[in-house]
Write a protein that holds these residues in place. Structure first.
Motif, PDB file in Angstrom:
ATOM      1  N   TYR A   1       0.821  -1.202   0.000  1.00 27.71           N
ATOM      2  CA  TYR A   1       0.000   0.000   0.000  1.00 27.71           C
ATOM      3  C   TYR A   1       0.856   1.253   0.000  1.00 27.71           C
ATOM      4  CZ  TYR A   1      -3.225  -3.602   1.240  1.00 27.71           C
ATOM      5  OH  TYR A   1      -3.943  -4.760   1.218  1.00 27.71           O
TER       6      TYR A   1
ATOM      7  N   LEU B   1       3.605   0.595   2.883  1.00 24.38           N
ATOM      8  CA  LEU B   1       3.473  -0.492   3.841  1.00 24.38           C
ATOM      9  C   LEU B   1       3.211  -1.788   3.082  1.00 24.38           C
ATOM     10  CD1 LEU B   1       1.150   1.021   6.606  1.00 24.38           C
ATOM     11  CD2 LEU B   1       3.593   0.584   6.765  1.00 24.38           C
TER      12      LEU B   1
ATOM     13  N   TYR C   1      -4.240  -4.953   4.532  1.00 22.92           N
ATOM     14  CA  TYR C   1      -3.942  -4.056   5.643  1.00 22.92           C
ATOM     15  C   TYR C   1      -5.014  -4.086   6.719  1.00 22.92           C
ATOM     16  CZ  TYR C   1      -7.190  -0.408   4.028  1.00 22.92           C
ATOM     17  OH  TYR C   1      -8.301   0.306   3.672  1.00 22.92           O
TER      18      TYR C   1
ATOM     19  N   TYR D   1       6.537  -6.742   8.606  1.00 22.48           N
ATOM     20  CA  TYR D   1       5.973  -5.418   8.397  1.00 22.48           C
ATOM     21  C   TYR D   1       7.007  -4.589   7.652  1.00 22.48           C
ATOM     22  CZ  TYR D   1       2.592  -6.808  11.949  1.00 22.48           C
ATOM     23  OH  TYR D   1       1.601  -7.469  12.654  1.00 22.48           O
TER      24      TYR D   1
END
Length: 154
Positions: free
Chosen positions: A65, A138, A149, A106
């Motif tokens: 994202y 991310l 997400y 992450y």
């Protein structure tokens, strides 16, 4: 030649595989006790920075994202874990990868002014660094699977 076989094993297995630091810590603690205090540290997690990811907009970007954020946005750590990578990733800029205690990797891209270093144990809600400009990236991975997400950020 046993050295050649050993070197090939290291190249093929160790360097190309994703090492799970949390699995290693759990196995170590199971058989050797709390000599390395991972379990205690993970149970005592407290939010330090006390902020969730905030963004103006979010769009899909390279299996992850792109978030539009305020300039020099202070980036909070989404989940506790170990910093397993700090450096450049193509398309993401300066990137930090944290392997969370939930075994999710992450990825935080386009970040700078970092308060973390490679192999640091970091806590959820702590301060990672700042977004460079008004965009950050991310990505959430568990093994070879990319995750949505939802559930990680609101």
């Amino acid at each position: 030649n046993s050295t050649k076989v050993g070197n090939e094993f290291i190249k093929e297995t160790v360097l190309k595989e994703n090492i799970s630091f949390t699995k290693i810590a759990n196995i170590y603690n199971k058989y050797f006790g709390d000599i390395v205090p991972f379990e205690k540290v993970m149970k005592d997690d407290k939010t330090v920075f006390n902020e969730k990811i905030q963004y103006e907009s979010i769009t899909n970007y390279k299996d992850g994202y792109e978030l539009v954020v305020n300039k020099n946005y202070l980036v909070p750590i989404i989940n506790s874990g170990v910093v397993v990578f700090v450096g450049e990733k193509e398309g993401f800029g300066n990137t930090v990868i944290i392997q969370g205690i939930d075994e999710v990797d992450y990825w935080y891209g386009n970040v700078g002014n970092l308060s973390v270093s490679l192999y640091d144990y970091v806590s959820k809600g702590g301060y990672l660094g700042t977004a460079q400009g008004e965009k950050m990236y991310l990505q959430f991975r568990k093994g070879n699977e990319y995750l949505e997400y939802n559930g990680f950020i609101e």
